[in-house]
Design an enzyme around this catalytic site. Sequence first.
Site, PDB file in Angstrom:
ATOM      1  N   TRP A 187      -7.339   0.363   1.712  1.00 56.40           N
ATOM      2  CA  TRP A 187      -8.017   1.843   1.766  1.00 56.40           C
ATOM      3  C   TRP A 187      -9.340   1.644   1.764  1.00 56.40           C
ATOM      4  O   TRP A 187      -9.860   1.396   0.736  1.00 56.40           O
ATOM      5  CB  TRP A 187      -6.885   2.642   0.571  1.00 56.40           C
ATOM      6  CG  TRP A 187      -7.388   4.315   0.737  1.00 56.40           C
ATOM      7  CD1 TRP A 187      -6.683   4.943   1.578  1.00 56.40           C
ATOM      8  CD2 TRP A 187      -8.294   4.951   0.037  1.00 56.40           C
ATOM      9  NE1 TRP A 187      -7.180   6.319   1.422  1.00 56.40           N
ATOM     10  CE2 TRP A 187      -8.001   6.285   0.526  1.00 56.40           C
ATOM     11  CE3 TRP A 187      -9.411   4.619  -0.585  1.00 56.40           C
ATOM     12  CZ2 TRP A 187      -9.054   7.275   0.042  1.00 56.40           C
ATOM     13  CZ3 TRP A 187     -10.363   5.564  -1.281  1.00 56.40           C
ATOM     14  CH2 TRP A 187     -10.015   7.168  -0.741  1.00 56.40           C
ATOM     15  N   CYS A 216      -5.860   4.625   7.089  1.00 52.41           N
ATOM     16  CA  CYS A 216      -6.371   6.206   7.401  1.00 52.41           C
ATOM     17  C   CYS A 216      -8.098   6.249   7.511  1.00 52.41           C
ATOM     18  O   CYS A 216      -8.374   6.821   8.561  1.00 52.41           O
ATOM     19  CB  CYS A 216      -5.959   7.171   6.392  1.00 52.41           C
ATOM     20  SG  CYS A 216      -6.289   6.606   4.789  1.00 52.41           S
ATOM     21  N   HIS A 253      -5.703   9.537   0.796  1.00 59.34           N
ATOM     22  CA  HIS A 253      -5.749   9.753   2.228  1.00 59.34           C
ATOM     23  C   HIS A 253      -6.919  10.446   3.002  1.00 59.34           C
ATOM     24  O   HIS A 253      -7.484  11.176   2.056  1.00 59.34           O
ATOM     25  CB  HIS A 253      -4.374  10.605   2.629  1.00 59.34           C
ATOM     26  CG  HIS A 253      -4.258  10.735   4.020  1.00 59.34           C
ATOM     27  ND1 HIS A 253      -4.246   9.641   5.078  1.00 59.34           N
ATOM     28  CD2 HIS A 253      -4.231  12.059   4.856  1.00 59.34           C
ATOM     29  CE1 HIS A 253      -3.860  10.061   6.157  1.00 59.34           C
ATOM     30  NE2 HIS A 253      -3.842  11.361   6.290  1.00 59.34           N
ATOM     31  N   TRP A 254      -7.357   9.679   4.092  1.00 58.29           N
ATOM     32  CA  TRP A 254      -8.384  10.310   4.674  1.00 58.29           C
ATOM     33  C   TRP A 254      -8.068  10.886   6.101  1.00 58.29           C
ATOM     34  O   TRP A 254      -7.154  10.547   6.681  1.00 58.29           O
ATOM     35  CB  TRP A 254      -9.515   9.376   5.078  1.00 58.29           C
ATOM     36  CG  TRP A 254     -10.182   8.608   3.995  1.00 58.29           C
ATOM     37  CD1 TRP A 254     -10.108   7.313   3.371  1.00 58.29           C
ATOM     38  CD2 TRP A 254     -11.111   9.297   3.261  1.00 58.29           C
ATOM     39  NE1 TRP A 254     -10.974   7.135   2.529  1.00 58.29           N
ATOM     40  CE2 TRP A 254     -11.735   8.258   2.322  1.00 58.29           C
ATOM     41  CE3 TRP A 254     -11.878  10.537   3.492  1.00 58.29           C
ATOM     42  CZ2 TRP A 254     -12.413   8.447   1.506  1.00 58.29           C
ATOM     43  CZ3 TRP A 254     -13.296  10.642   2.446  1.00 58.29           C
ATOM     44  CH2 TRP A 254     -13.573   9.890   1.583  1.00 58.29           C
ATOM     45  N   ASP A 271      -5.199  13.813  12.166  1.00 55.57           N
ATOM     46  CA  ASP A 271      -4.889  13.287  10.760  1.00 55.57           C
ATOM     47  C   ASP A 271      -3.778  12.360  11.297  1.00 55.57           C
ATOM     48  O   ASP A 271      -2.812  12.628  11.945  1.00 55.57           O
ATOM     49  CB  ASP A 271      -3.965  14.266   9.958  1.00 55.57           C
ATOM     50  CG  ASP A 271      -3.615  13.800   8.725  1.00 55.57           C
ATOM     51  OD1 ASP A 271      -3.612  12.668   8.609  1.00 55.57           O
ATOM     52  OD2 ASP A 271      -3.626  14.696   7.730  1.00 55.57           O
TER      53      ASP A 271
END
Length: 215
Positions: free
Chosen positions: A26, A164, A102-103, A119
């Site tokens: 991540w 993400c 999460h991005w 998204d």
Amino acid sequence: MDPVVLSYNDSLLRRSDVALLEGPHWLNDQVIGFAFEYFAAERFKSLDETIAFISPEVTQFIKCAPCPGELAIFLEPLDMASRRLVFLSVNDNSDQAAGGSHWSLLVYHPAAAHFAHYDSQNGGNSLHARRIAGKLEPSFGAAGGSKVCFVEEQCPRQQNSYDCGMYVICNAQALCEGVEVDGSAVCLPVPSITPAYITQQRRDWCKLIDRLAKA
């Protein structure tokens, strides 16, 4: 020891930051912030008067700012309302500190009073993106006092739990390329942003950082 690999304008990347790009990890604020800075300063410099990239830490401040008056003063120097497009990376962390899991990408079109949310996890960050949009709405203002529109846009879907951040970077890049070509920045070329493309982009960003570090 965690040595500095690259100092680029306001961005500072350490070895541990670059390692996030090298493996199935991540991405953190530093890597996404660097990508946005590179886009603004070099890759999309020709669009300098048209678009603005807001760093992850500033976006997080906007989301968590308790006082609307304080936020308005903070936003004024950024001159976001005069841009055609404003890019913000949305984090699902609920407090001011860096972090989260999460991005996603939030793009504001000031002239149309329109927020577009991209998204890669099927709306997983919708609540956080809407919170940021709500904080920005009073500062931007909509024509005739109407409410700013918020739309969940179609975009490529990630196939794992860690890509993400790369989708945020690649989606932002694709949207800016659309502006360069025909002035459009809403629809993404979904079929071309595949998991294999995302993996290759990790390698390409590592190569770019290495090249800039040696320059």
